[in-house]
Each structure stands twice: as structure tokens, then as C-alpha cells.
Design an enzyme around this catalytic site. Structure first.
Site, PDB file in Angstrom:
ATOM      1  N   ASP A  80     -19.359  95.512 -15.004  1.00 31.98           N
ATOM      2  CA  ASP A  80     -18.760  94.413 -14.239  1.00 31.98           C
ATOM      3  C   ASP A  80     -18.439  93.211 -15.131  1.00 31.98           C
ATOM      4  OD1 ASP A  80     -17.790  93.248 -11.917  1.00 31.98           O
ATOM      5  OD2 ASP A  80     -19.748  92.523 -11.260  1.00 31.98           O
ATOM      6  N   LYS A  82     -16.382  90.337 -16.384  1.00 35.94           N
ATOM      7  CA  LYS A  82     -15.312  89.459 -15.906  1.00 35.94           C
ATOM      8  C   LYS A  82     -15.685  88.039 -16.294  1.00 35.94           C
ATOM      9  CE  LYS A  82     -17.468  89.270 -11.399  1.00 35.94           C
ATOM     10  NZ  LYS A  82     -17.421  89.719 -10.036  1.00 35.94           N
ATOM     11  N   ASN A  85     -18.949  86.390 -15.261  1.00 30.60           N
ATOM     12  CA  ASN A  85     -20.172  86.959 -15.813  1.00 30.60           C
ATOM     13  C   ASN A  85     -20.341  86.672 -17.301  1.00 30.60           C
ATOM     14  OD1 ASN A  85     -20.812  87.954 -13.313  1.00 30.60           O
ATOM     15  ND2 ASN A  85     -20.065  90.007 -13.727  1.00 30.60           N
ATOM     16  N   ASP A  98     -25.322  88.949 -15.474  1.00 33.16           N
ATOM     17  CA  ASP A  98     -25.141  89.726 -14.237  1.00 33.16           C
ATOM     18  C   ASP A  98     -25.099  91.221 -14.508  1.00 33.16           C
ATOM     19  OD1 ASP A  98     -24.709  90.704 -11.734  1.00 33.16           O
ATOM     20  OD2 ASP A  98     -22.923  89.526 -11.318  1.00 33.16           O
ATOM     21  N   THR A 119     -16.780  94.240  -8.718  1.00 33.23           N
ATOM     22  CA  THR A 119     -16.704  93.259  -7.651  1.00 33.23           C
ATOM     23  C   THR A 119     -15.392  93.440  -6.896  1.00 33.23           C
ATOM     24  OG1 THR A 119     -17.969  91.744  -9.016  1.00 33.23           O
ATOM     25  CG2 THR A 119     -16.739  90.787  -7.179  1.00 33.23           C
TER      26      THR A 119
END
Length: 132
Positions: A80, A82, A85, A98, A119
Site C-alpha cells: 500500500d 502511496k 504512507n 502503515d 486503499t
């Protein structure tokens, strides 16, 4: 498990609270918030990123991912990545955070998952090609 992984480009997890609601994670303090905040915030006094700083951030993220994938005792896939994060310290050093969707690479587990993860609203462009 994540608190055992230490690298200059991974946010340090100091502790957690799993009793009651809400559940809390205690990370090191990151003075410059997230990369998303720096890039997309329209507040007055917002930080601006020159090209050398942007390069430093990109290389730092790559070093953190290389550590997770290749160098750490636990091989971890973050899944994840991005801008929200990626946290930035006072010197604009990036730190990956995260690990909620992170996966351990277990050598004995040879099953390859093709499930979409991440997400909602954020998806790698290649997924749009495969699932449209």
C-alpha cells in the site's frame, strides 16, 4: 513484528494500544507530516520541494522498499505505498509507514495471490487494464 524492523527509511513503531476503541499505533514524531500533505496541501506556509529534495525522497523510499524486500531478516511486501504512507522527518528524509496490508514472503508458501489490495480509490494503473 514490524517494530523489529529498523531502517533509516522505515518509520519507527514505539508501541500500540489494542484495548478498547480506537486502536492506536505510536510512531516516532515526523515533523513534516506526510508526502501527500507536502505535495497537495494548499495551506499558507506550505513547504515546497525543490528537485534535489524530491530526488532524495524518491531514493529514500526505494532504499526502504529494497530493505523490506531483500535485506531484512523478514521479507515484507508493503502493498500500500502511496503519498499518505510516506512520512517526512525534520530533514525531509522519507520514512515508509502503515504496514496494515503488508505481507510476509514465506518461502514455503508458494501460492501466488492475484487479489487486488490497497486503499479504495488508489490503485496501480495496471490493475485498471486487467480488471476493466
Amino acid at each position: 513484528m514490524i517494530s523489529a524492523l529498523q531502517h533509516p527509511n522505515l518509520v519507527r513503531l514505539y508501541g500500540c494500544c489494542v484495548e478498547g476503541s480506537p486502536l492506536l499505533l505510536v510512531y516516532e514524531y515526523m515533523e513534516n507530516n506526510s508526502l501527500a500533505h507536502v505535495l497537495f496541501s494548499e495551506k499558507e506556509g506550505q513547504l515546497t520541494l525543490d528537485w534535489p529534495t524530491r530526488h532524495k525522497i524518491c531514493v529514500g523510499i526505494a532504499k526502504g522498499l529494497a530493505f523490506l524486500h531483500e535485506e531484512s531478516p523478514l521479507k515484507v511486501g508493503h502493498i500500500d505505498i502511496k503519498t499518505t504512507n510516506i512520512l517526512l522527518d525534520k530533514d525531509m528524509n522519507p520514512k515508509i509507514s502503515d504496514f496494515g496490508l503488508a505481507k510476509l514472503d514465506e518461502k514455503e508458501n508458494t501460492h501466488i495471490s492475484t487479489r487486488v489490495a490497497g486503499t479504495i480509490g488508489y490503485m496501480a494503473p495496471e490493475y485498471a487494464l486487467w480488471f476493466s
